[in-house]
Design an enzyme around this catalytic site. Sequence first.
Site, PDB file in Angstrom:
ATOM      1  N   LYS A  84     -16.390 -16.720 -11.859  1.00 40.85           N
ATOM      2  CA  LYS A  84     -15.624 -15.893 -12.650  1.00 40.85           C
ATOM      3  C   LYS A  84     -15.742 -15.991 -14.154  1.00 40.85           C
ATOM      4  CE  LYS A  84     -10.557 -15.898 -11.059  1.00 40.85           C
ATOM      5  NZ  LYS A  84      -9.570 -17.203  -9.610  1.00 40.85           N
TER       6      LYS A  84
HETATM    7  O1  G3P Z   1      -5.395 -15.204  -8.118  1.00 40.34           O
HETATM    8  C1  G3P Z   1      -4.776 -15.467  -9.185  1.00 40.34           C
HETATM    9  C2  G3P Z   1      -3.745 -16.530  -8.971  1.00 40.34           C
HETATM   10  O2  G3P Z   1      -4.040 -17.663  -8.639  1.00 40.34           O
HETATM   11  C3  G3P Z   1      -2.916 -16.212  -9.992  1.00 40.34           C
HETATM   12  O3  G3P Z   1      -1.426 -15.819  -9.617  1.00 40.34           O
HETATM   13  O4  G3P Z   1       0.986 -15.717  -8.784  1.00 40.34           O
HETATM   14  O5  G3P Z   1      -0.447 -17.803 -10.979  1.00 40.34           O
HETATM   15  O6  G3P Z   1       0.229 -15.005 -10.817  1.00 40.34           O
HETATM   16  P1  G3P Z   1      -0.212 -16.447  -9.804  1.00 40.34           P
END
Ligand code: G3P
Length: 218
Positions: A84
Amino acid sequence: MKFFVDTAEVSDIRELHDIGLLDGVTTNPSLIAKSGRDFKEVVQEICALLPGLPVSAEVAATDYDGMMAEGKVLAALADNVVVKLPLTLDGLKACKHMTSEGIRTNVTLCFSANQALLAAKCGATYISPFIGRLDDLNVDGMDLIQDIRMIYDNYDYQTQVLAASIRTPNHVSQAALAGADVATIPPAVLKKLASHMLTDKGLEAFVKDWASTGQSIL
Ligand code: G3P
């Protein structure tokens, strides 16, 4: 649509994999920090749990040389590691070079159609547009999924659209309607996809009525 689970918690991954719901896993530095575990150890454990399924592990470096060096270490952890990379110019350059070396990549932190176009041009295996974080800014994250889908289809780019930063069951169905190839979903949201109050109510009635017959199927 493929379902990846967005977590570094092995017990959650095991539970969902046992149901048969998983096509892969994504992690990020925040999820690794939350797990409190050694990064490489947890990635290897997840990879062994899901042989053949893609497991995204993110570089920590932000410069090209650092990303290349770290990416090679991560890719060597297991055959199913996907490296990634952040959507920066250095990250795109690393993506281009890793792709040419046969290393699969997931370009993350995508917030615009142009960023997604660049990732596809650099041969990314996956592009990760962050739906929830756009919604947080009162911008409809799903519009971005639709735009990327159209651009990739216009030019037949093979990069897979991986809807990320999913926060709700609605995000999943809307991303599916918009043609995302993959949704990476937190465990709690993934489990919620199966719930409906009418299912619970209906099942309760069926159980009660069946008991009243006094019969047994076995
Ligand atoms: O897939 C990316 C994710 O882990 C981010 O999620 O909820 O932190 O925006 P969030």
